[in-house]
Design a protein around this motif. Structure first.
Motif, PDB file in Angstrom:
ATOM      1  N   PRO A 275       0.830  -1.213   0.000  1.00 50.44           N
ATOM      2  CA  PRO A 275       0.000   0.000   0.000  1.00 50.44           C
ATOM      3  C   PRO A 275       0.862   1.260   0.000  1.00 50.44           C
ATOM      4  O   PRO A 275       2.006   1.239   0.455  1.00 50.44           O
ATOM      5  CB  PRO A 275      -0.801  -0.119   1.307  1.00 50.44           C
ATOM      6  CG  PRO A 275      -0.725  -1.551   1.689  1.00 50.44           C
ATOM      7  CD  PRO A 275       0.586  -2.046   1.180  1.00 50.44           C
ATOM      8  N   SER A 276       0.308   2.340  -0.485  1.00 48.69           N
ATOM      9  CA  SER A 276       1.051   3.601  -0.489  1.00 48.69           C
ATOM     10  C   SER A 276       1.075   4.199   0.914  1.00 48.69           C
ATOM     11  O   SER A 276       0.036   4.260   1.582  1.00 48.69           O
ATOM     12  CB  SER A 276       0.399   4.591  -1.455  1.00 48.69           C
ATOM     13  OG  SER A 276       0.961   5.872  -1.292  1.00 48.69           O
ATOM     14  N   ASP A 279      -1.571   6.849   1.744  1.00 50.26           N
ATOM     15  CA  ASP A 279      -2.974   6.510   2.003  1.00 50.26           C
ATOM     16  C   ASP A 279      -3.195   6.251   3.489  1.00 50.26           C
ATOM     17  O   ASP A 279      -2.363   5.620   4.155  1.00 50.26           O
ATOM     18  CB  ASP A 279      -3.379   5.259   1.220  1.00 50.26           C
ATOM     19  CG  ASP A 279      -3.308   5.469  -0.283  1.00 50.26           C
ATOM     20  OD1 ASP A 279      -3.436   6.631  -0.718  1.00 50.26           O
ATOM     21  OD2 ASP A 279      -3.101   4.482  -1.011  1.00 50.26           O
ATOM     22  N   ILE A 281      -4.693   4.228   6.322  1.00 48.79           N
ATOM     23  CA  ILE A 281      -5.140   2.846   6.470  1.00 48.79           C
ATOM     24  C   ILE A 281      -5.754   2.665   7.844  1.00 48.79           C
ATOM     25  O   ILE A 281      -5.095   2.874   8.862  1.00 48.79           O
ATOM     26  CB  ILE A 281      -3.960   1.867   6.279  1.00 48.79           C
ATOM     27  CG1 ILE A 281      -3.333   2.061   4.896  1.00 48.79           C
ATOM     28  CG2 ILE A 281      -4.422   0.426   6.467  1.00 48.79           C
ATOM     29  CD1 ILE A 281      -2.034   1.329   4.702  1.00 48.79           C
ATOM     30  N   ASN A 288      -3.710  -6.583   2.461  1.00 51.86           N
ATOM     31  CA  ASN A 288      -3.824  -7.039   1.067  1.00 51.86           C
ATOM     32  C   ASN A 288      -2.656  -7.924   0.617  1.00 51.86           C
ATOM     33  O   ASN A 288      -2.623  -8.367  -0.527  1.00 51.86           O
ATOM     34  CB  ASN A 288      -3.946  -5.842   0.116  1.00 51.86           C
ATOM     35  CG  ASN A 288      -2.685  -5.009   0.064  1.00 51.86           C
ATOM     36  OD1 ASN A 288      -1.942  -4.974   1.031  1.00 51.86           O
ATOM     37  ND2 ASN A 288      -2.452  -4.349  -1.062  1.00 51.86           N
TER      38      ASN A 288
END
Length: 318
Positions: A275-276, A279, A281, A288
């Protein structure tokens, strides 16, 4: 009795991003809590980009935190007065990842090692010079190295110079930021043994940052496993290597190479994209890519919980 030298509570380090009208942040460190006790070596591990080096720089004061608190012997470093901050800077030092880049090529070795003494210690120039030469010899270099320049030394020798510079103020706590990752394997062993000898000789406390788990197992008493700016598992070296609980820790340990084998039989290969860090979370950051997750993992807030004495894990399924 609290024996911690450094204690971090919910530390966050964010970098602002220019994305048009909306102000966003890169969450390099996103709420880390752990402590480093006097005389121990705590390993900080995780893949590249997880925030290890950023956290190390925040601890020594090279980066500002966005939120959270860093305590030195129980005192918040942000509330220290001028003298207290000066004392903190002297007592908390860093050994950098790239020895060549961390040494000024225009200065002789004697001047590089003496530099921390200039504004921090009241000594005559001759006394400073003698102390610097003593440190150069302490890390295994000859005294005549003092009059040479960094480019005249190998990578391992340059790192010894960096270590001498970090020791010259007689610090209590040293952050080793990937201190051997840029060196040949045979030289790595020499530097690691040197760090162990210096720890015993000067009663040092280390935060040892690395992505090499074999090195961490050799060096560290306790280990903090980082993923995407967060701590996902904390425990003693034995707990982490003998009984890893978080799926990410299990994947990391399964990737440690074994002599004589091309690949481990129980190797866990992670799928999915990282994930970036830009972002936000709300659930588990590993959701993921996890091989043991369900829908709840993406929505549930993950907090570190103690599953046995001194062993903490951030996973709702444990």
């Amino acid at each position: 009795m609290n024996n911690s030298v450094i204690e971090l509570k919910n530390v966050k380090v964010y970098f602002p991003q220019n994305t048009g009208f909306k102000k966003t942040y890169l969450r390099a460190v996103d709420g880390i809590t752990f402590s480093v006790n006097k005389g121990e070596t705590v390993g900080l591990v995780g893949e590249s980009g997880c925030g290890k080096s950023t956290l190390g720089k925040a601890v020594v004061g090279l980066l500002n935190t966005k939120d959270g608190e860093i305590f030195y012997h129980g005192k918040n470093i942000n509330s220290l007065k001028k003298q207290g901050k000066n004392d903190y800077r002297k007592n908390v030092q860093m050994v950098f990842q790239d020895p060549a880049a961390s040494l000024n090529p225009r200065l002789k070795i004697i001047d590089i090692v003496m530099e921390p003494l200039l504004n921090n210690v009241k000594m005559s120039k001759q006394e400073k010079r003698e102390l610097a030469i003593k440190m150069i010899e302490t890390v295994g270099l000859p005294a005549d190295a003092a009059e040479r320049y960094p480019h005249e030394f190998s990578g391992g020798q340059q790192q010894r110079i960096g270590i001498a510079r970090s020791l010259v103020l007689s610090p209590e706590f040293i952050v080793c930021d990937e201190a051997v990752s840029a060196l040949d394997v045979s030289v790595q062993a020499q530097i690691l043994n040197l760090l162990k000898e210096l720890k015993n000789k000067y009663s040092l406390t280390y935060l040892f940052i690395s992505h090499n788990l074999s090195v961490v197992k050799h060096m560290c008493d306790r280990i903090v496993v980082m993923y995407l700016g967060r701590a996902v598992e904390i425990g003693t070296s034995e707990q982490i290597f003998e009984n890893p609980l978080h799926p990410y820790t299990k994947a990391l340990i399964s990737a440690i190479p074994i002599a004589g084998k091309k690949e481990r039989e129980n190797r866990i290969v992670l799928t999915g994209d990282l994930p970036s860090p830009a972002d936000e979370i709300k659930g588990c950051p590993f959701y993921n890519r996890c091989f043991n997750c369900d829908e709840k993992c993406g929505d549930s807030i993950c907090e570190l919980k103690e599953v046995e004495e001194g062993h903490f894990v951030s996973c709702i399924k444990i």
